[in-house]
Design a protein around this motif. Structure first.
Motif, mmCIF file in Angstrom:
data_model
loop_
_atom_site.group_PDB
_atom_site.id
_atom_site.type_symbol
_atom_site.label_atom_id
_atom_site.label_comp_id
_atom_site.label_asym_id
_atom_site.label_seq_id
_atom_site.Cartn_x
_atom_site.Cartn_y
_atom_site.Cartn_z
ATOM 1 N N UNK A 1 -15.178 8.319 0.788
ATOM 2 C CA UNK A 1 -16.367 8.016 0.560
ATOM 3 C C UNK A 1 -16.913 9.071 -0.317
ATOM 4 N N UNK A 2 -17.162 8.960 -1.630
ATOM 5 C CA UNK A 2 -17.893 10.095 -2.453
ATOM 6 C C UNK A 2 -19.542 10.329 -2.147
ATOM 7 N N UNK A 3 -19.677 11.340 -1.737
ATOM 8 C CA UNK A 3 -21.204 11.590 -1.644
ATOM 9 C C UNK A 3 -21.635 13.148 -1.982
ATOM 10 N N UNK A 4 -22.735 13.211 -2.442
ATOM 11 C CA UNK A 4 -23.210 14.447 -3.026
ATOM 12 C C UNK A 4 -23.281 15.729 -1.852
ATOM 13 N N UNK A 5 -23.577 15.102 -0.749
ATOM 14 C CA UNK A 5 -23.701 16.094 0.337
ATOM 15 C C UNK A 5 -22.427 16.338 1.094
ATOM 16 N N UNK A 6 -21.637 15.901 0.905
ATOM 17 C CA UNK A 6 -20.188 15.758 1.822
ATOM 18 C C UNK A 6 -19.684 17.237 1.796
ATOM 19 N N UNK A 7 -18.875 17.908 2.682
ATOM 20 C CA UNK A 7 -18.545 19.203 2.597
ATOM 21 C C UNK A 7 -16.964 18.963 2.327
ATOM 22 N N UNK A 8 -16.300 20.061 1.831
ATOM 23 C CA UNK A 8 -15.109 20.002 1.278
ATOM 24 C C UNK A 8 -14.172 19.577 2.241
ATOM 25 N N UNK A 9 -14.582 19.684 3.815
ATOM 26 C CA UNK A 9 -13.689 19.399 4.651
ATOM 27 C C UNK A 9 -13.754 17.988 5.059
ATOM 28 N N UNK A 10 -14.636 17.157 4.424
ATOM 29 C CA UNK A 10 -15.019 15.715 4.478
ATOM 30 C C UNK A 10 -13.834 14.966 4.740
ATOM 31 N N UNK A 11 -13.747 13.983 5.993
ATOM 32 C CA UNK A 11 -12.575 13.299 6.445
ATOM 33 C C UNK A 11 -12.447 12.071 5.381
ATOM 34 N N UNK A 12 -11.137 11.901 5.269
ATOM 35 C CA UNK A 12 -10.900 10.852 4.373
ATOM 36 C C UNK A 12 -10.897 9.415 5.193
ATOM 37 N N UNK B 1 0.833 -1.260 0.109
ATOM 38 C CA UNK B 1 0.073 -0.132 -0.162
ATOM 39 C C UNK B 1 0.800 1.227 0.029
ATOM 40 N N UNK B 2 0.700 2.017 -1.034
ATOM 41 C CA UNK B 2 1.852 3.051 -1.257
ATOM 42 C C UNK B 2 0.911 4.697 -0.930
ATOM 43 N N UNK B 3 1.162 5.098 0.026
ATOM 44 C CA UNK B 3 0.470 6.537 0.256
ATOM 45 C C UNK B 3 -0.888 6.385 -0.226
ATOM 46 N N UNK B 4 -1.671 5.426 0.339
ATOM 47 C CA UNK B 4 -3.133 5.512 -0.155
ATOM 48 C C UNK B 4 -4.114 6.418 0.546
ATOM 49 N N UNK C 1 -8.743 -2.988 3.346
ATOM 50 C CA UNK C 1 -8.496 -4.319 2.467
ATOM 51 C C UNK C 1 -9.427 -4.509 1.356
ATOM 52 N N UNK C 2 -10.956 -3.792 1.522
ATOM 53 C CA UNK C 2 -11.636 -3.593 0.252
ATOM 54 C C UNK C 2 -10.903 -2.889 -0.807
ATOM 55 N N UNK C 3 -10.128 -1.736 -0.552
ATOM 56 C CA UNK C 3 -9.526 -1.469 -1.520
ATOM 57 C C UNK C 3 -8.593 -2.186 -2.428
ATOM 58 N N UNK C 4 -8.080 -3.293 -1.757
ATOM 59 C CA UNK C 4 -7.168 -4.221 -2.384
ATOM 60 C C UNK C 4 -7.999 -4.974 -3.161
ATOM 61 N N UNK C 5 -9.460 -5.205 -3.055
ATOM 62 C CA UNK C 5 -10.133 -5.832 -4.019
ATOM 63 C C UNK C 5 -10.744 -5.078 -5.189
ATOM 64 N N UNK C 6 -10.320 -3.789 -5.048
ATOM 65 C CA UNK C 6 -11.059 -2.730 -6.050
ATOM 66 C C UNK C 6 -12.501 -2.537 -5.867
ATOM 67 N N UNK D 1 -12.112 2.778 -6.284
ATOM 68 C CA UNK D 1 -10.875 3.338 -6.679
ATOM 69 C C UNK D 1 -10.294 4.398 -5.955
ATOM 70 N N UNK D 2 -8.911 4.272 -5.930
ATOM 71 C CA UNK D 2 -8.276 4.910 -4.928
ATOM 72 C C UNK D 2 -8.481 6.813 -5.271
ATOM 73 N N UNK D 3 -8.484 7.550 -4.459
ATOM 74 C CA UNK D 3 -8.508 8.922 -4.601
ATOM 75 C C UNK D 3 -6.850 9.253 -5.327
ATOM 76 N N UNK D 4 -5.837 8.782 -4.401
ATOM 77 C CA UNK D 4 -4.532 8.799 -4.974
ATOM 78 C C UNK D 4 -3.740 7.747 -4.131
ATOM 79 N N UNK D 5 -2.590 7.587 -4.726
ATOM 80 C CA UNK D 5 -1.410 6.376 -3.981
ATOM 81 C C UNK D 5 -1.653 5.423 -4.980
#
Length: 607
Positions: free
Chosen positions: A363-374, A356-359, A403-408, A411-415
């Motif tokens: 979770x994308x959501x229409x109502x989330x604020x710019x300060x939404x926590x990763x 895992x490299x700087x992953x 671990x769910x990201x390992x199964x794709x 999609x990652x935001x970055x990393x």
């Protein structure tokens, strides 16, 4: 220079685009339906001539020409029969288009669901998805099969009726148009208000919420009964029902006055015809003119029910059109969802270490604020091949997401995440699912035979392979108590298993898949002591020569792990062996102390 706006296709054109090669049938249906409408109006014309001959004969003292009467009767009977047959054939043609449209949409939706990542399915309520898959597709079938043929009639019938009204007696015709035009204008205003207020969208939203809440209610019924709670205590479900009820009730009441006036106008044409007849009768002469006036008056009274039927059909066709547009929008919202990008060719790794490299992921959501926590915030972690790495930490810290990201699943935001030095973005999702075997906290058994359930991850497996996996997973005691053994269909005739037994079957499924990487997400959380003991015995075979990531809250199960990673707030807080982390006296040491205190706790009793 201003660019011309591209004209967007209408709702019907968009719907019929999914009919494929069977679209021409709907055009044939429209033509036949229009012709059938004209044929069905012919009996009303014959009524006029029958009344004319009878009343004229009575007024002049002549005998009625029975040959004409028989001719009129045969024409009326033949045209009515022809109209019925033509409309029946029109419906057959429209149903051919509709059924193929329904099949194509169902297939497209199924293919889309299959292509979308697992994460999409976990973040979309199953009740909402099911409603789109079933009810919205069904509403389009009804629109094409039943409403579109009526649309052709709705176009032809006003023209034909207008011609009839003005042809026989233009004065009565114009008077008969007064309620018709008034009703049409009122209908246009009511429908326009409905569209502007977004009724159909709000109605479908309320229905979706109720379906989703209903699904969750059914799934949680055991908990509700355990704690003796009624539907009124299940807040989401009850609130969604009340919201749906209040909205539909308020909307229905808003139509009360307008719809009453509409019905009065289209059903009470005689209210205008009778006063008009009284005024017009004084303008005619004697003799035959009275007879002509009388049969014209009676004919227009007889034509009133046709006008009523026509207006009701137009109204309901317009309602179905609005519903169809909203249904198609909801279907296309899913069809337009973008699946995870897939490489043209998979690069399959030769080794099975994980990096895992700087992953970073949120979770994308229409109502989330710019300060939404990763959910995952810059985790860098290496899992060596053939090692056991445990992920521990507080709930909601990001372990399962990682671990769910390992199964794709998303999609990652970055990393990047690599398996054997190969970025998982360069591996097709199907191939990843053969490289990574997941044993989740709660595993799904399908309503199929146990045999099919076990070989779900390896369809090429034989009956002997399945039985071998079941023996290795120590599941034969489960199989032996089932009515038909591995041929028993799970979920029928009361055939259900405990959580621990279902988990053991899931492990047998993972054993059969024999993937080089295994992810265990709280694999023993639902097991009792006996099932947990058997599961842990199976792990020694399942995990042999595998790269393993284990998520656990019960810290005693990870003390022998090659590495323990503490995940908190989406970050890697600590990493090391059990003894190394205890020596650091950090987050893991605090968790271990709390765990030890918990297992040593005893219930005190008064002596």
């Amino acid at each position: 220079m201003k660019q011309k706006k591209t004209k967007q296709p209408g709702t019907i054109s968009r719907i019929l685009a999914y009919a494929g090669n069977h679209k021409p049938f709907i055009y044939l249906s429209l033509f036949l339906s229009a012709v059938s409408m004209i044929a069905m109006l012919i009996p009303y014309v014959t009524i006029f001539y029958v009344m004319r001959d009878i009343i004229s004969a009575y007024a002049t003292g002549n005998t009625i020409n029975m040959q004409y009467m028989i001719f009129y009767g045969l024409v009326a009977l033949g045209s009515a029969a022809a109209g019925f047959v033509l409309y029946f054939i029109a419906l057959i043609c429209s149903h051919i288009t509709a059924f193929n449209l329904m099949g194509n949409l169902t297939k497209r939706l199924t293919e889309t669901f299959a292509r979308l990542p697992v994460g999409w399915h976990t973040t979309h309520a199953s009740g909402t998805t099911r409603k789109v898959f079933e009810k919205n597709v069904q509403s389009l079938e009804e629109l094409v099969a039943h409403s579109l043929p009526d649309v052709a009639q709705n176009i032809v019938s006003p023209i034909a009726i207008l011609v009839l009204m003005l042809f026989f007696d233009w004065r009565f015709g114009l008077i008969s148009l007064i309620p018709l035009v008034s009703a049409f204008l009122l209908q246009t205003v009511m429908m326009g208000t409905s569209v502007r207020n977004g009724f159909m969208q709000q109605y479908e939203n309320a229905l979706e919420k109720m379906n989703s809440a209903g699904t969750e209610y059914i799934r949680g019924i055991s908990v509700i009964k355990t704690f003796n709670q009624s539907v009124y205590r299940f807040k989401d479900f009850y609130a969604s029902i009340m919201n749906y009820k209040d909205y539909v009730h308020a909307y229905s009441l808003s139509w009360e006055n307008g719809y009453s006036v509409f019905l009065a106008l289209v059903k009470a044409g005689f209210v205008f015809l009778v006063p008009a007849a009284i005024l017009l009768v004084g303008t005619i002469g004697r003799g035959a003119s009275y007879a002509q006036f009388l049969y014209s008056f009676i004919f227009y009274l007889a034509l009133s029910p046709v006008i009523y039927t026509m207006m009701i059909k137009i109204m309901f066709a317009h309602n179905l059109h609005i519903m169809g547009g909203d249904a198609l929008t909801r279907i296309e919202t899913i069809l337009n969802e973008k699946p995870a990008p897939e490489p043209a060719h998979s690069i399959l790794p030769k080794q099975f270490d994980i990096a895992f490299k700087d992953v970073v992921f949120s979770y994308k959501h229409e109502s989330q604020s710019p300060e939404h926590k990763n959910a995952i915030n810059g985790i860098t972690l290496t899992v060596p091949e053939h090692s056991l790495t445990a992920l521990v930490g507080p709930s909601g810290g990001g372990k399962t997401t990682l671990v769910n990201l390992l199964g794709r699943f998303w999609e990652l935001d970055s990393g990047a995440i690599e398996i054997g030095g190969v970025n998982i973005a360069d591996i097709k999702t199907d191939d990843i699912m053969h490289l990574v075997s997941f044993v989740f906290q709660e595993n799904k058994l399908f309503k199929e035979t146990i045999f099919e359930n076990i070989r779900y991850g390896k369809k090429s497996a034989s009956r002997e392979d399945v039985l071998a996996a079941l023996r290795t997973a120590e599941c034969m005691d489960i199989i032996e108590k089932l009515p038909q053994g591995i041929d028993t269909v799970y979920g029928t005739k009361g055939t259900y298993l405990s959580g621990g037994e279902a988990q053991r079957l899931a492990i047998a499924r993972a054993l059969l898949q024999d993937a080089p990487i295994v992810v265990l997400d709280e694999a023993t959380s639902f097991a009792d002591a006996e099932n947990e003991h058997k599961i842990k015995k199976t792990f020694s075979l399942l995990l042999k020569n595998k790269t393993v990531i284990m998520i656990a809250h019960r810290l005693s199960s990870v003390v022998n792990a090659d590495a323990i990673c503490v995940i908190t707030d989406g970050t890697l807080a600590e990493r090391g062996t059990h003894s190394e982390l205890l020596a650091k006296n950090g987050v893991y040491a605090s968790m271990w102390n709390n765990f030890q205190t918990g297992i040593s706790w005893k219930l005190a009793t008064n002596s």
